[in-house]
Each structure stands twice: as C-alpha cells, then as structure tokens.
Design a protein around this motif. Structure first.
Motif, PDB file in Angstrom:
ATOM      1  N   GLN A 197     -23.625 -16.528 -10.136  1.00 45.92           N
ATOM      2  CA  GLN A 197     -23.688 -15.066 -10.183  1.00 45.92           C
ATOM      3  C   GLN A 197     -23.452 -14.596 -11.631  1.00 45.92           C
ATOM      4  O   GLN A 197     -24.142 -13.704 -12.136  1.00 45.92           O
ATOM      5  CB  GLN A 197     -22.631 -14.494  -9.218  1.00 45.92           C
TER       6      GLN A 197
ATOM      7  N   LYS B   5     -25.825 -12.529 -14.127  1.00 46.53           N
ATOM      8  CA  LYS B   5     -25.307 -11.266 -14.658  1.00 46.53           C
ATOM      9  C   LYS B   5     -25.459 -11.186 -16.173  1.00 46.53           C
ATOM     10  O   LYS B   5     -25.839 -10.153 -16.708  1.00 46.53           O
ATOM     11  CB  LYS B   5     -23.830 -11.137 -14.266  1.00 46.53           C
TER      12      LYS B   5
ATOM     13  N   GLU C  44     -15.888 -12.232 -19.312  1.00 50.80           N
ATOM     14  CA  GLU C  44     -16.063 -12.053 -17.866  1.00 50.80           C
ATOM     15  C   GLU C  44     -14.696 -12.276 -17.222  1.00 50.80           C
ATOM     16  O   GLU C  44     -14.131 -13.366 -17.295  1.00 50.80           O
ATOM     17  CB  GLU C  44     -17.097 -13.055 -17.341  1.00 50.80           C
TER      18      GLU C  44
END
Ligand code: WT7
Length: 649
Positions: free
Chosen positions: A344, A348, A96
């Motif tokens: 978040q 995700k 990420e």
C-alpha cells in the motif's frame, strides 16, 4: 540446483552498467584500486582534494586502514548542501508514519535547515568535534537530522536501536564515553508505544554507576506522552530549534576522521563499537547505492531497515542522500494495520526501488498473495534483500508475486563492519540465481579458505575472507584496536575474516551459508550467544547457560537456551516465562528466547569446554547425528538432553 534467470532486455535498457561494463570495471578495480577509487571519489565534493588514495595493511600486528587520508570533506555537506544548492525543492525524505494516515515530504532545503538548527543546538550545548553523541530515536526524520547534525560539526554519532533495553543502552553510553543523548518522548510501532525517554532515564542511572555521566538529553516530541523532565539536563528540540540560527557552516573533516560508531555483536564479550570514518565510508555507501540499486534521478527509493542498524546508516541516510535521492523513512511495521501495508505504501508514494529483509518476506509470504496483489505495484523496478541468507522459495515468491517477474532481485551480502554491500548482483548486468548473492562489488576480493587457512580454488565451500581493503571498511573497534586485529585478522593471517561460511559455484557465483562462529541471526538481528548466556546467568536462579541457534521458518534462526538451575530450583513453566522476560529486559525484546530446556548438566569435555556441536544437533532435533561423544566428561548428560529436547517433531 536452482535455475539461472538471465538478464531481461527491459532490465538492461537504461541500466547504468552492462555485464561487460561490470567485468571491465571490476578488473580495473582490483588491478588498479588507486586509479579506480581515485577517479570515483570525484562523485563527492572535497574541500581539499586528496593526493593519496589507499594506504592499507592487513599484516598481523600492524593492521592499518586509510583511504584518501589527506583529503578534507564534510559528510553532511555532501548529503545536503550540494543538492539543496542545485534543486532545493527536490524531496529528500518521504516520511511515512506508523499510522497510515500520516505522511510528509521534506525537501533538501528543509532537511538542510533542520540539520543546521540541530547542529547549532548541539554546539550551543557544548558538543565539540570528536565528542560522542548517542542517538536513541524511532524511525522519524529527526533521526536522520541528528546523524547529519553530528556529521556537520564533526561529532561522532552512536545510534542505538530503539528496541534495546536500558541496560544495553547504558553499556553503549559507557563504552563510547558519551555524555549527550538525543531521544524522543515515545516511539510508536504497530500502534504500540515504546517508552524511549523513560528507558533513557534508566540507562543514565545505570551508566552513572558505570562511571559515565550524561549531562544533556535532547528530546524530540513524537507522541506528546508524559515524560519526566530533569531541569538543566533535559531539553526539548521543538523549543531549542527556535532559539538558534537556521544555518551552520559544515566543519572541514579529514577523510579519516571518525563519522560514527555502531555497536555490533560478536562471538565473545561485549558488543564491539565498529568505527567508520568519513571519506571512504561515504564514497562506498554512495557508490554502492548508485550501482547496486541502479538509482536514477527522480526515483523513489525505500529501504525498510531501522536507522539503528548499519543498513539504515548506509542505505536510508548516507548513500541515498549523498546521491541526491528521495529516500523513504517508514516508522511502522510490515503487518500493521495489516499484511498489505508495505505494498500500500509502495503505491501511495510510487516507490521504484524497494529493499527489505528475508525475514519480512517470509512473514508476508505466510499471509498469502492477496495482500500483495491487492496493490498495483506498477512503480516497482528493482527489489533488494539483506541481512541473512534468503531461501530460494522466499526469493521466488518475492520475484514472482511481489515483482511479477518484472524486477530483478539484488541479494546483497555485507556486514556492519564492511560499511556497505560487498557481494551482490547489479540490476541489468548480472544474471540471477535464487539464493545467491552472485558476484563481488568493485574493489572487493572475496576468498575461500579451509579450516587451516588454505585457499580453496574453483567450486568449493569454506570460510569467507576478503583479501584486500575497500573504502567502506571499518577502521578499528572503538577504544580497542587490538580487539579489532584479534577479531578479524588473526584467524587467517593477512586476510579479513568475515565470520561467514560460503560456497563458490562453477560459475564463480557466491552463496553465503551463514555464520560459522557463535553469532546468531534472528530475524536479521545479530546477536552473540555469549550475550544471551550472560543475560540468563544474571538471573538468580540460573547457574549455567548455553545458547545455540536452530532453523526457524520465519526468523531464519531461533534462540535455543539450555539452562542449568541453582541447586534446589525447579524448572517450571512459570520460571520459563520469567527467564524469557528477564532476557528481554536485559538485552531487548528481539532477543527473547524461543526455546528453553532445563538441563541437569551441559555436555563438556574433560577440560570443561561446552561441546556446542552436540547442543546444536539436539536443538535441530537430530539426536542421531551427534557425532563423536567419546571425549565428554559425563556422557550420561547427553541422554537427558536428547530425551527432553524442545524441538521434537
Ligand atoms: C551478517 C552481518 C549488512 C546489513 C545487515 C546485517 C548476514 C547479511 C546477507 C545476505 C546471507 C547475510 C551475514 C553477515 N548477512 N546479508 N545477503 N546473505 N547472509 O548486518 O548485523 O552486521 O550482520 O548478516 O551472516 O555476517 P550485521
């Protein structure tokens, strides 16, 4: 003080171990360590099985730690090949990026190929078994590839956190006699660039003056930013990876062959190169990862640490990958683009197990509940913390707001030196107490001693020692075995001394109270006060400095510096700013002083020893609690210090 939170039925359902299992396993692990660890070592693949399990001594003058000494294995093969062979398409790493729009899933087969290619590049550039390779990279998959590529060919990696200055990097190159660096053009964190390659160039120049030549630099292109490239020395990874084979046979390594060096700060002198070896370290990282997080196949596991610290070594790379887990690597920071980022990302990637530091929790707590509750977080099952004592208030916020009382919290106590977690709850097995690391992991024998080394029984508070070895324990200080013995085994003879204070309550639960030596823990970053002092006195206007910690709401501890200036210099606001910048430049941004007090003199005994106890009390704004000052050479010094203290409420 705090309530006990009983194990919930939902936590126990499907958990790998119950409370009764924990007790039985623990009992076996301390009464028959050979049998216990010999059996559990079967979770690794051995090229040649060991015949001997434990050969360790904490005896003064003869400290020696060996586990599985005649066994042969390879750490990268254990982390990759065996999982790739069974299920190569399984995701090993979820990357990420700093930018919320960038992420990528990388399978075990793909990681294996990248690691083999990097191993082949290292070999082609002359890196041999036993050579030290320094890794100075941001949180990108190539950091894991670099570590595992070293492990594959038997090179010893020394990862240096990307927040360290060129000076700090140079010191580590020299100490490790490392002539090979793996870095990136630039890093990105919170939208800001970090000039890694430029730092490496400066560090190489400094290291060369210190007698260490760096012959090769392998550069990963991360941002595409402009960097100076020295022909013959600097190589691009994306070019070289094309020119080598995609497979590389893993080097058979003795269990006691070095796997890595990681520098850490102590109360005196330069940072120490903590040396970990192959078999015991890997087994301990894998075993703790499996049980402390109750990892289940297919789950997504996320540890927010940086690979530059031991948490990243054991619980982003080695532990999870040895267990065939899916491990998430996050390049960014918790507050970018906003304070909801972590949750978040949890949604995700459907993160099941989440492991972070108390300082991050406290910082996010300050931003309120909304950034958390905005995300669903339904995937979360286990939450963990590490790095410093967690205050019950932050613990309860994590438990109630983040985990909605559905997830057990594992407060894991350990150190760079210990290789893996030593005191921790097990989800589904251990009743929790907010702020307590609870009970020892298998094979760990914590003990409390008083200042004279006398063992303390029952409910008590004292200095935390460990009575016997565990497989993940560091083996030596790189290049200085005497310093190893001196630092850890000489204070309380025959025991490993952690440097931490602790309390054991009536239920036998452990509460870590913090360092009892001159080591600070600032936002989970460990620093010696002596290092910050020497950075300060290297400034031409400073004649003397003393550094202490004080309680800080978010960072845990803040850095408080008492500075005596050279004759004729004036303690202006401008000089204050200059000194902060100077320390950042010498050590790294995370070491920036929070408070600087200009002092005409420091409180010393007649023999010249600085009385830190007094300085700590003044920094804590407790001038009424200075205690006995009658042994001071110049008692008047204290009055000025008290009058000009910087933390006055
Ligand atoms: C020191 C070790 C271990 C990985 C990160 C830090 C403190 C660590 C806890 C905890 C209370 C903790 C100790 C220890 N510490 N975890 N759960 N509760 N204190 O590694 O940089 O080697 O620092 O961190 O003071 O000695 P490190």
């Amino acid at each position: 003080m705090a309530e006990t939170i009983a194990v919930k039925d939902a936590w126990a359902a499907g958990a790998s171990l119950s409370d009764a299992d924990y007790r039985a396993w623990y009992e076996e692990s301390v009464t028959d360590p050979e049998g216990f660890w010999g059996r559990h070592a079967g979770r690794l693949d051995w090229v040649t099985p060991f015949t001997k399990v434990k050969n360790t001594s904490f005896a003064p003058g003869n400290v020696s730690i060996k586990w599985f000494e005649d066994g042969v294995l390879n750490a990268s093969a254990n982390c990759l090949d065996r999982h790739a062979a069974k299920d190569g398409g399984r995701t090993a790493i979820i990357f990420e990026g700093d930018d919320p729009g960038e992420s990528r899933r990388i399978s075990y087969a793909e990681v294996l190929e990248e690691v083999c290619r990097m191993a082949n590049v290292l070999k082609a550039e002359g890196v041999r078994k036993g050579d030290r390779v320094t890794i100075y990279l941001p949180m990108i998959p190539e950091a894991a590839y670099a570590m595992l590529a070293c492990a594959r060919i038997g090179a010893v990696h020394s990862v240096v956190f990307g927040g360290f200055s060129p000076d700090s990097l140079a010191g580590r190159l020299v100490d490790a006699t490392s002539g090979f660096v793996i870095t990136a053009d630039e890093g990105v964190r919170g939208g800001r660039k970090v000039p890694l390659k430029a730092n490496v160039d400066k560090a190489i120049a400094i290291a060369e003056k210190g007698g260490q030549k760096v012959g090769k630099v392998l550069m990963v292109r991360r941002t595409g930013g402009d960097v100076a490239v020295e022909p013959g020395r600097d190589l691009w990874w994306h070019e070289r990876r094309e020119a080598v084979a995609p497979t590389c046979a893993p080097e058979p390594m003795g269990a006691e062959d070095p796997l890595f060096i990681l520098y850490t700060s102590g109360s005196t002198g330069k940072p120490k190169g903590v040396l970990h070896t192959t078999g015991g370290y890997l087994l301990y990282a894998a075993m703790t990862h499996a049980h402390v997080f109750d990892y289940r196949p297919g789950e997504v596991y996320w540890c927010t640490a940086d690979v530059g610290w031991v948490t990243g070594h054991s619980y982003i790379v080695y532990g999870p990958l040895a267990n065939g887990a899916t491990t998430l690597m996050f390049e960014g920071v918790p507050t970018y683009p906003d304070a909801g980022r972590l949750w978040q990302v949890v949604d995700k990637h459907q993160v099941n197990i989440f492991y972070t530091a108390p300082t991050a929790i406290r910082a996010l707590m300050g931003a309120g509940d909304e950034p958390v509750t905005r995300a669903s977080r339904r995937s979360l099952r286990v939450l963990g913390t590490v790095g410093e004592p967690i205050n019950p208030e932050a613990w309860l916020w994590y438990y109630r707001v983040v985990g909605e009382e559905r997830c057990p919290i594992v407060d894991t106590w350990w150190q760079t030196e210990t290789g893996g977690i030593l005191i921790t709850p097990l989800p589904g097995a251990t009743a929790l107490k907010p702020g307590s690391a609870t009970r020892p992991f298998f094979g760990v024998r914590p003990e409390l001693v008083d200042g004279e080394g006398k063992p303390l029984d029952g409910a008590a508070e004292g200095n935390l020692c460990i009575a016997d070895s565990w497989p993940g324990q560091m083996r030596t200080v790189y290049g200085d075995h005497e310093r190893f013995e001196q630092t850890y085994f000489s204070t309380y003879k025959g025991k490993y001394f952690t440097g931490d204070g602790a309390r054991r309550d009536g239920d036998g639960y452990w509460w870590i109270t913090g360092r009892v030596d001159d080591v600070l823990n600032v936002s989970g970053h460990r620093m010696g006060t002596a290092e910050i002092e020497s950075a300060l006195v290297s400034h031409p206007k400073v004649s003397e400095a003393a550094v202490v910690g004080y309680p800080h709401d978010v960072k845990g501890q803040g850095i408080y510096c008492y500075v005596t200036l050279m004759k004729g210099e004036e303690g202006t606001e401008e000089l204050r700013r200059e000194l902060v910048l100077h320390v950042r430049g010498e050590i790294g941004p995370f070491a920036a002083p929070d408070k600087i007090q200009f002092a005409p003199g420091l409180p010393k005994t007649r023999s010249g020893k600085i009385m830190r106890r007094i300085l700590r009390k003044i920094a804590e704004d407790e001038p009424g609690a200075l205690g006995d000052t009658s042994t001071l050479a110049e008692p008047a010094v204290v009055e000025d210090l008290v009058a000009n203290r910087q933390n006055k409420r």
